[in-house]
Write an enzyme that holds these catalytic residues in place. Structure first.
Site, PDB file in Angstrom:
ATOM      1  N   ASN A  11       0.872  -1.171   0.000  1.00  0.00           N
ATOM      2  CA  ASN A  11       0.000   0.000   0.000  1.00  0.00           C
ATOM      3  C   ASN A  11       0.911   1.222   0.000  1.00  0.00           C
ATOM      4  O   ASN A  11       1.443   1.609   1.033  1.00  0.00           O
ATOM      5  CB  ASN A  11      -0.897  -0.040   1.246  1.00  0.00           C
ATOM      6  CG  ASN A  11      -1.863   1.126   1.304  1.00  0.00           C
ATOM      7  OD1 ASN A  11      -1.798   2.049   0.488  1.00  0.00           O
ATOM      8  ND2 ASN A  11      -2.751   1.093   2.282  1.00  0.00           N
ATOM      9  N   ARG A  93      -2.636  -2.106  -3.463  1.00  0.00           N
ATOM     10  CA  ARG A  93      -3.814  -1.277  -3.284  1.00  0.00           C
ATOM     11  C   ARG A  93      -3.717  -0.116  -4.285  1.00  0.00           C
ATOM     12  O   ARG A  93      -2.725   0.606  -4.318  1.00  0.00           O
ATOM     13  CB  ARG A  93      -3.849  -0.715  -1.868  1.00  0.00           C
ATOM     14  CG  ARG A  93      -5.007   0.230  -1.704  1.00  0.00           C
ATOM     15  CD  ARG A  93      -4.945   0.961  -0.393  1.00  0.00           C
ATOM     16  NE  ARG A  93      -6.122   1.807  -0.265  1.00  0.00           N
ATOM     17  CZ  ARG A  93      -6.121   2.956   0.386  1.00  0.00           C
ATOM     18  NH1 ARG A  93      -5.025   3.396   0.960  1.00  0.00           N
ATOM     19  NH2 ARG A  93      -7.219   3.662   0.464  1.00  0.00           N
ATOM     20  N   HIS A 182     -12.739   3.304  -0.298  1.00  0.00           N
ATOM     21  CA  HIS A 182     -12.746   2.337   0.816  1.00  0.00           C
ATOM     22  C   HIS A 182     -13.493   1.052   0.427  1.00  0.00           C
ATOM     23  O   HIS A 182     -13.951   0.316   1.302  1.00  0.00           O
ATOM     24  CB  HIS A 182     -13.462   2.900   2.082  1.00  0.00           C
ATOM     25  CG  HIS A 182     -12.759   4.018   2.776  1.00  0.00           C
ATOM     26  ND1 HIS A 182     -13.446   5.024   3.407  1.00  0.00           N
ATOM     27  CD2 HIS A 182     -11.443   4.261   2.951  1.00  0.00           C
ATOM     28  CE1 HIS A 182     -12.574   5.880   3.934  1.00  0.00           C
ATOM     29  NE2 HIS A 182     -11.353   5.435   3.676  1.00  0.00           N
ATOM     30  N   ARG A 243     -11.166  16.181   6.678  1.00  0.00           N
ATOM     31  CA  ARG A 243     -11.966  16.540   5.485  1.00  0.00           C
ATOM     32  C   ARG A 243     -13.376  16.955   5.886  1.00  0.00           C
ATOM     33  O   ARG A 243     -13.959  16.364   6.797  1.00  0.00           O
ATOM     34  CB  ARG A 243     -12.060  15.351   4.526  1.00  0.00           C
ATOM     35  CG  ARG A 243     -10.761  15.048   3.835  1.00  0.00           C
ATOM     36  CD  ARG A 243     -10.878  13.797   2.968  1.00  0.00           C
ATOM     37  NE  ARG A 243      -9.760  12.914   3.235  1.00  0.00           N
ATOM     38  CZ  ARG A 243      -9.743  11.605   2.992  1.00  0.00           C
ATOM     39  NH1 ARG A 243     -10.787  11.020   2.457  1.00  0.00           N
ATOM     40  NH2 ARG A 243      -8.684  10.897   3.278  1.00  0.00           N
ATOM     41  N   GLU A 386      -8.261  -4.759   5.296  1.00  0.00           N
ATOM     42  CA  GLU A 386      -8.132  -4.500   3.862  1.00  0.00           C
ATOM     43  C   GLU A 386      -6.995  -5.299   3.240  1.00  0.00           C
ATOM     44  O   GLU A 386      -7.099  -5.741   2.096  1.00  0.00           O
ATOM     45  CB  GLU A 386      -7.911  -2.991   3.640  1.00  0.00           C
ATOM     46  CG  GLU A 386      -9.169  -2.193   3.944  1.00  0.00           C
ATOM     47  CD  GLU A 386      -8.910  -0.704   4.129  1.00  0.00           C
ATOM     48  OE1 GLU A 386      -8.476  -0.325   5.233  1.00  0.00           O
ATOM     49  OE2 GLU A 386      -9.145   0.056   3.189  1.00  0.00           O
TER      50      GLU A 386
END
Ligand code: ADP
Length: 403
Positions: A11, A93, A182, A243, A386
């Site tokens: 990743n 990823r 996601h 965010r 993940e």
């Protein structure tokens, strides 16, 4: 032809490289680690082998190539080098797969070129992912490299959910639509939730709340994602660590025309200095909860705004699904913050949603139910994984490919 049983999951972020070497026979980690501050003077590699003490390298890693070479050396020291026949593939990823990549994909030159073409819609993420792929291909050109896309699970969004209500031609020309992110986590958690209920994913409707530093919700009907809160970029939707999530797009025009802010400043404001951080100066939910429990008014408003947005999405996705079997909390905040889970579900008994205070306060890294036995909707905490999901998808693909 591969006979290996391990997958290396990479990743790559803009200045970091996370990795896990996963043994597919039992899903266990043969090794894992992280290189941080790539390109900065004080870089750090932290390596955790399956057994024995962790190791650390504190030095300058000029680029991702140097970082991966150092990771390969650490793995080799454990007898798990990249040249090991046990290694079946490397799973990467990749954040944005656009409309083309809706499945895990073996990386070829053409696939890499297409991922590069998506940079304009994912300028913060895809370049780093591409670097990770190029470096890994350089080290093991003969090994299958598989891209697993954050957007893929959301490719099933119906057109009415994926389209913004703007001029069609303009949207199509610039590939403006809701992609969602996601996805690897939403897929993994929705399936793990079905398992927790003892059901097949096709039988259950689940609302997944992935609440990490970035946060997103999804509505999954019978294993198929039908709505999600992030859009063209990971900025839309829930209040996040830094965010804003949803705002009136008019705010952007206002800040530009009246406030005199440039587009890049507004971009940085909304992505990096908003959310919990913007509201109260802290982006870590632990701090926000601690301060608000001590009576800090700004932290209280930040917590309430975070939970209020979450509840709006919970209600909206209830309406989208019609019937909800489970609500699953996951990622850093979702897995660890009992106050957030409690506040998100408070007063929703009429919807069949309730949280048992005692079950909610239990700390565990296992999937668990936190709703009382009588509740119509199962509320669960389901830790996401993940990396395991990426490894499973990559492994399945290389095995199908050689059959
Ligand atoms: P990322 O999106 O970076 O993968 P994670 O899923 O690891 O993030 O979530 C990180 C966030 O989880 C932290 O910023 C923090 O707000 C939150 N978090 C971690 N542990 C706890 C905890 N015990 N209580 C509340 N929040 C927590």
């Amino acid at each position: 032809m591969t006979t290996g049983t391990r997958i290396l999951v990479l990743n790559a972020g803009s200045s970091s490289l996370k990795y896990q070497l996963i043994d597919m026979l039992d899903g266990s980690r043969a090794a894992a680690g992280l290189v941080e501050r790539i390109g900065e003077p004080a870089g750090r590699l932290a390596h955790t082998p399956r057994s024995g003490p962790g190791r650390e390298e504190l030095r300058f890693f000029p680029d991702h190539g140097a970082a991966l070479t150092a990771v390969a050396a650490q793995l080799a020291a454990d007898g798990l080098g990249l040249d090991s026949p046990e290694l079946a593939a490397i799973g990467h990823r990749v954040v944005h797969g656009g409309r083309r990549f809706t499945e895990p994909t073996v990386i070829t030159d053409e696939v890499l070129a297409e991922i590069r073409r998506l940079i304009p819609v994912a300028p913060l993420h895809n370049p780093a992912n591409i670097t990770g792929i190029e470096v890994a291909r350089g080290l093991r050109p003969d090994l299958p490299q598989v891209a697993v896309f954050d957007t893929a699970f959301h490719a099933t969004l119906p057109e009415h959910a994926a389209r913004y209500a703007i001029d069609r031609a303009v949207a199509d020309e610039h590939r403006v639509r809701r992609y969602g992110f996601h996805g690897t986590s939403h897929r993994y958690v929705s399936r793990a939730t079905a398992r927790l209920l003892g059901k097949d994913p096709a039988e259950v409707n689940v609302i997944v709340l992935h609440l990490g530093n970035g946060a997103s919700a999804s509505a999954v009907a019978g294993g198929v994602c039908v709505e999600t809160s992030m859009g063209l970029t990971p900025l839309e939707g829930l209040v996040m660590g830094t965010r804003s999530g949803d705002i009136d797009p008019g705010v952007v025009f206002h800040l530009h025309r009246v406030g005199g802010l440039g587009i890049d400043e507004i971009d940085a404001l909304l992505n990096r200095r908003s959310g919990l951080l913007g509201l109260c100066g802290d982006n870590d939910m632990r701090e926000v909860v601690r301060r608000s429990q001590e009576g800090d008014a700004e932290a209280r408003i930040a917590f309430d705004a975070y939970v209020h947005r979450l509840r709006k999405y919970l209600g909206a996705y209830y309406a989208v699904l019609g019937r909800v079997d489970a609500v699953a909390f996951t990622a850093g905040v979702g897995e660890n913050s009992a106050p957030v889970r409690e506040a998100a579900c408070a007063g929703l008994d009429a919807l069949g949603i309730a949280v048992d205070a005692e079950l909610n306060s239990v700390r565990s890294d296992r999937p668990r139910i936190i709703s009382p036995g009588y509740a119509r909707v199962t509320v669960a905490v389901v830790p996401t994984d993940e990396e395991l999901e990426i490894a499973q998808q990559a492994f399945a693909l290389v095995h199908t490919a050689v059959e």
